[in-house]
Design a protein around this motif. Structure first.
Motif, mmCIF file in Angstrom:
data_model
loop_
_atom_site.group_PDB
_atom_site.id
_atom_site.type_symbol
_atom_site.label_atom_id
_atom_site.label_comp_id
_atom_site.label_asym_id
_atom_site.label_seq_id
_atom_site.Cartn_x
_atom_site.Cartn_y
_atom_site.Cartn_z
ATOM 1 N N LEU A 1 27.999 39.740 -10.202
ATOM 2 C CA LEU A 1 28.769 40.733 -9.929
ATOM 3 C C LEU A 1 30.275 40.540 -10.993
ATOM 4 O O LEU A 1 30.618 40.958 -12.067
ATOM 5 N N LEU A 2 30.993 39.599 -10.372
ATOM 6 C CA LEU A 2 32.799 39.219 -10.696
ATOM 7 C C LEU A 2 32.638 38.951 -12.164
ATOM 8 O O LEU A 2 32.657 39.068 -12.746
ATOM 9 N N GLY A 3 30.771 37.258 -12.102
ATOM 10 C CA GLY A 3 30.735 37.053 -13.611
ATOM 11 C C GLY A 3 30.819 38.333 -14.534
ATOM 12 O O GLY A 3 30.870 38.109 -15.565
ATOM 13 N N GLY A 4 29.424 38.544 -13.778
ATOM 14 C CA GLY A 4 29.192 40.062 -14.946
ATOM 15 C C GLY A 4 30.311 40.700 -15.592
ATOM 16 O O GLY A 4 29.974 41.298 -16.501
ATOM 17 N N ALA A 5 31.395 40.826 -15.206
ATOM 18 C CA ALA A 5 31.953 41.626 -15.063
ATOM 19 C C ALA A 5 32.885 41.760 -16.452
ATOM 20 O O ALA A 5 33.639 42.676 -17.003
#
Lengths: 333, 527
Positions: free
Chosen positions: A269-273
């Motif tokens: 999710l941090l990456g998808g952010a």
């Protein structure tokens, strides 16, 4: 257990060294940042002077050593473009990303686990098929496209939710931290709380789609495996109510692999952010990383990658520890 | 036997001679092969990005049988390849004008002193050099206009560029927003913009754009997103008449230029105060300009040498008079003083107080006062009630960051913002067709061009340049790639600029003539 945690923390050192080295080597092949800093009038002489001023004309290993030494002292350098310290730039944006990621994790876990349980206990019914098709869609839809569709439907067409952004800017709310929702709740500023929550729904949903699908499928298969085991049959034979069998006996054991997935999703999710924040104009580190890369802002790129890598590794450690609490059979030595 | 051998030898000899001629013929008549350098990402003057190079490649293959090898790069690396390393035989590039002066288009690209910089073509024409140098020193606009028109003519004949297009500047506003004016320089002045709201409500104007500002210290920036905000916080000595590049007084009420064009004397407006309450006077002008002149200018002041590079000294004559002495005459100097980067006058007190952090605590004399900056989110400005040119029409301006072009257009459609720029070609129609939206567009101060390296083969041969120019259908490219958001160029200058000649005739699309010219230049062309 304590010695295990200490050992895992010590292992952080080589991992982070590896990350910094990798980032540093990648930075060597990206275009010269001086051209961007100096603009369309830059002459080669000016660019050379600035390269010298920034220390980019030194050997790579000297630059790397310098970077490490300063990083150890909490100094990640200054952004080339805004000229502010990298720690300041990241510090101002990270809370926004944390709040978005937490909201997404919340949605993904609640919706994913509930859908998984329902699918498992109603296996091969219409509900199960619908839930699994939904999960498949969630896993396969690109965030970018999903985000635009959500905006089109809920903001532009239905007018239920705002198009993008963190908060209604014209309202002039004042926050001291970047944790708008948490801060508004703590200070009992309910209009601001309501407004911030309305703004987080669409981006958190878009960001959560993939993880929700994954968690739903994981929960379903894990539940199906558990409910076929002997102790569940025994519980049912004893006359334990079905609700209690599912939530008390089956769910806890079925959750072990799910916890791993949830933990790992935090990193995803941090990456998808990065994509979500771009679509929804979210002022977090994703937006920061995008503009840093677009502008060849080397210190800022290094800072954001280092931060995300550290969070990823720490979250993995936490997941491993939570494991032990959920399943006493797992022992660390 | 002997005879047969001799016949065989003769036949062999004849065959060899014929073969040699055939081979020689082949090596003489090769198709034109071009190393074509291009960038991948869309640019303001070329919103279609790499599709432009593909279109050109296809037309040259079809019309000239040319072998065009495309080499693509990301923007920064590309600039390095083209400008520093000098690679490629022809390349795509573009230019966004800084100050609205033709000198800023023609001198920087076509004067031979700029070879090695933006004149990466290696273009050298002594007549053009003369005209451009003369025009730089000439102060009479009419004479300058004539000089630039002559230069345009020569440049178009020499064909070092294919003049492709000028992209339009596009801004869209909600219908209840009035008084917004497009400036050819891309400047954004919100002082006279009004917004109709229900009685009793605050007038908050939200302007959404694609990226955050980098700094609000005018000396440290050269990007449009910083300039837009700076233009509303600070004033300049002189400014543009609405919608033009004509100069009118601002912080300077009037000025004299010495006959030799070297000394500019400015008389300053009295009674103006900075937002921090300190008075505006000659000391402020000397401090604002002085820090960017000569040795004081640091490497991170991108516009210092462009704006003030010709300044020898800046002196206070009395509290409300300033004298600026140039090293050599520079006709566009007044226009430079109207620009957003470098030129605005800052509060010397605040500059001293905040030092390196001045860029986050900007203090000027402008129509709006800096309130706060949430990075990547918003910059908030409040109306300056004591503004010397009258209080602004709105109470507050918010510069909002919306990275995605399509999302920005949807915000405007949904009514959550009042003004947007950076409009995606794909969204033009839906914005134009909306009853709630005013769509403004005008010719932008830019040029999208294809350049030939004229100092080396094959483009050192004028016939090859002419042939390639005539083999490219610019109208078709503009129609298909830019769909009404750009106009075909007829020379190096955008319409409306001093020195622009509407009657200029570049080499027009003519595949038959192009083939003929290329054949004359010794290349193999398709039938």
């Amino acid at each position: 257990m304590v010695s295990y945690i200490i050992r895992r923390l010590l292992m952080l050192v080589p991992v982070l060294l590896g990350v910094t080295l990798a980032v540093f080597l990648v930075m060597q092949v990206i275009p010269d940042p001086t051209g961007i800093i100096l603009g369309q009038h830059a002459t080669p002489a000016q660019m050379a002077a600035l390269r010298h001023e920034l220390g980019l004309d030194r050997p790579v290993w000297v630059q790397y050593g310098d970077f490490l030494w300063k990083a150890l002292h909490g100094d990640l350098g200054r952004s080339y473009l805004t000229r502010a310290p990298v720690t300041y730039e990241i510090g101002r944006r990270f809370p926004h990303t944390i709040e978005l990621t937490l909201a997404a994790i919340l949605i993904a876990s609640v919706v994913g686990i509930l859908a998984g349980i329902v699918s498992a206990i109603r296996q091969y019914t219409v509900i199960d098929h619908l839930a699994m098709v939904g999960a498949l869609l969630g896993v396969s839809m690109p965030i970018f496209w999903l985000g635009l569709m959500l905006i089109e439907l809920f903001a532009v067409y239905l007018h239920w939710l705002p198009v993008d952004g963190r908060i209604t800017l014209e309202a002039g709310y004042h926050f001291r931290t970047g944790f708008y929702i948490i801060e508004a709740a703590v200070t009992h500023n309910w209009p601001a709380f309501r407004d911030a929550v309305r703004h987080i729904i669409l981006p958190a949903t878009a960001l959560a789609a993939y993880s929700t699908g994954l968690i739903a499928r994981m929960t379903r298969s894990s539940m199906l495996e558990v409910v076929r085991q002997d102790y569940i049959r025994t519980a049912r034979a004893k006359g334990v109510p079905e609700r209690r069998v599912i939530f008390r006996h089956a769910l806890k054991n079925a959750m072990i692999p799910v916890v791993t997935v949830v933990g790992l999703q935090f990193g995803y999710l941090l990456g998808g952010a990065v994509l979500t924040e771009t679509v929804f104009s979210w002022p977090g580190i994703g937006s920061l990383a995008v503009s840093a890369v677009q502008n060849s802002d080397i210190p800022l790129i290094q800072g954001t990658v280092l931060l995300v890598a550290t969070v990823f590794v720490v979250v993995n450690l936490v997941v491993d520890i939570v494991y032990a609490f959920l399943d006493p059979r797992i022992r660390y030595s | 036997m002997e005879f047969q051998k001799r016949v065989a030898a003769i036949i062999l000899l004849v065959a060899m001679v014929v073969g040699a001629f055939a081979l020689a013929g082949c090596t003489q008549k090769q198709p034109l092969t071009i190393d074509f350098y291009t960038y991948t990402n869309p640019r303001p003057y070329n919103p279609a990005g790499d599709k432009l190079a593909e279109a050109i490649q296809q037309q040259l293959q079809q019309n000239l049988g040319a072998v065009v090898n495309i080499h693509q790069f990301g923007w920064t690396e590309y600039k390095d390849e083209i400008l520093s390393k000098g690679n490629g035989q022809m390349y795509l590039f573009g230019w966004i004008g800084d100050n609205g002066d033709p000198d800023n288009f023609l001198y920087v690209h076509f004067h031979s002193s700029q070879i090695g910089a933006l004149n990466a073509m290696g273009y050298k024409n002594p007549q053009v050099d003369d005209l451009l140098t003369q025009a730089q020193k000439e102060s009479d606009p009419q004479k300058r206009d004539q000089l630039y028109k002559q230069a345009d003519q020569l440049i178009v004949q020499d064909a070092p560029w294919v003049f492709i297009s000028h992209a339009n500047d596009m801004v869209a506003t909600r219908k209840n927003v009035t008084g917004f004016v497009l400036y050819p320089t891309g400047s954004i002045f919100l002082h006279n913009v009004d917004k109709e709201v229900p009685a009793g409500q605050q007038k908050v104007l939200v302007y959404a754009r694609g990226a955050d500002s980098l700094s609000l210290d005018p000396a440290l920036i050269d990007d449009g997103e910083s300039a837009k905000v700076i233009e509303n916080i600070y004033d300049t000595l002189v400014t543009f008449e609405p919608g033009t590049t004509k100069i009118k007084p601002a912080l300077a009420t009037d000025w004299q230029i010495s006959d030799d064009g070297l000394v500019y004397t400015f008389h300053l407006r009295k009674g103006v105060k900075f937002h921090d309450g300190t008075p505006f006077n000659a000391d402020a002008v000397v401090a604002s300009i002085g820090r960017q002149v000569g040795q004081n200018a640091t490497a991170d002041m991108p516009y210092a040498s462009f704006t003030f590079g010709d300044v020898d000294k800046v002196e206070k004559v009395d509290d409300y008079t300033v004298k600026i002495t140039l090293k050599e005459p520079n006709a566009p100097f007044l226009l430079n003083l109207a620009m957003g980067p470098a030129a605005p006058i800052v509060s010397p007190t605040a500059l001293k107080k905040y030092g390196a952090d001045f860029g986050r605590h900007p203090v000027g004399t402008g129509p709006f006062i800096f309130e706060k900056w949430d990075p990547d989110q918003q910059i908030v400005l409040k109306a300056n009630p004591n503004y010397w040119d009258g209080k602004p029409k709105v109470d507050e301006v918010i510069f909002k960051v919306t990275k995605d072009n399509t999302v920005r257009a949807q915000e405007l459609l949904a009514g959550s913002v009042d003004i947007i720029d950076g409009i995606d070609p794909a969204d033009v129609d839906s914005l134009k067709n909306s009853p709630d939206i005013n769509f403004l567009s005008g010719p932008g101060m830019n040029i999208n061009y294809l350049a030939f390296r004229v100092d080396r083969p094959p483009f050192d041969n004028p016939k090859v340049r002419q042939a390639v120019s005539m083999a490219i259908d610019r109208q078709a490219i503009v129609d298909s790639l830019y769909k009404g958001i750009a106009v075909v160029a007829n020379g190096p200058l955008p319409p409306g600029m001093l020195g622009y000649d509407p009657n200029l005739k570049p080499y027009e699309y003519n595949p038959a003539e192009a083939k003929k010219l290329l054949a004359e230049a010794g290349y193999k062309v398709p039938k």
